[in-house]
Motif scaffolding. Sequence first.
Motif, PDB file in Angstrom:
ATOM      1  N   ILE A 204      42.886  34.239  42.680  1.00  0.00           N
ATOM      2  CA  ILE A 204      41.582  33.783  42.191  1.00  0.00           C
ATOM      3  C   ILE A 204      40.489  33.966  43.246  1.00  0.00           C
ATOM      4  N   ALA A 205      40.880  34.062  44.499  1.00  0.00           N
ATOM      5  CA  ALA A 205      39.904  34.123  45.591  1.00  0.00           C
ATOM      6  C   ALA A 205      39.001  35.358  45.459  1.00  0.00           C
ATOM      7  N   PRO A 206      37.747  35.217  45.861  1.00  0.00           N
ATOM      8  CA  PRO A 206      36.805  36.343  45.775  1.00  0.00           C
ATOM      9  C   PRO A 206      36.978  37.312  46.956  1.00  0.00           C
ATOM     10  N   ARG A 207      38.047  38.091  46.918  1.00  0.00           N
ATOM     11  CA  ARG A 207      38.313  39.077  47.964  1.00  0.00           C
ATOM     12  C   ARG A 207      38.443  40.453  47.313  1.00  0.00           C
ATOM     13  N   THR A 208      38.403  41.423  48.154  1.00  0.00           N
ATOM     14  CA  THR A 208      38.606  42.773  47.647  1.00  0.00           C
ATOM     15  C   THR A 208      40.086  42.965  47.336  1.00  0.00           C
TER      16      THR A 208
ATOM     17  N   GLU B 106      42.224  43.414  50.543  1.00  0.00           N
ATOM     18  CA  GLU B 106      42.477  42.154  51.259  1.00  0.00           C
ATOM     19  C   GLU B 106      43.505  41.308  50.517  1.00  0.00           C
ATOM     20  N   THR B 107      43.358  41.263  49.212  1.00  0.00           N
ATOM     21  CA  THR B 107      44.301  40.473  48.409  1.00  0.00           C
ATOM     22  C   THR B 107      45.709  41.040  48.520  1.00  0.00           C
TER      23      THR B 107
END
Length: 115
Positions: free
Chosen positions: A27-31, A34-35
């Motif tokens: 759910i995190a706002p990462r690319t 990165e995820t």
Amino acid sequence: MSNNRSGLFVGGMMLGATIGALTGLLIAPRTGRETRQLLKKSASALPELAEDISTSVQMQADRLSTNARSNWDDTLDRLREAISAGIDASLRESQAMKQPNAQEKSDTISQHLNR
């Protein structure tokens, strides 16, 4: 029994933390890159986590087994004592019942001889 519950609690807590971390990563706002890197790191930690959970469960099972064996041995000892006491009481009662019969026979023979 509380040892068993604490082991289940620790295992559940570890599983919940893993699921929470994975959900947070997704759910995190990462690319995407990165995820994926974070998922790789998390995936590499999973075998160690599984081993920790396995060890915890094995320790709890050993404790439960030891407690069950101890309780079984105590119950077996009490049962043996109760059986032994029952046999002793039965023998005493049997002997007590035979004594009056022997006394009555002796009295009857004495009465017949005295006639």
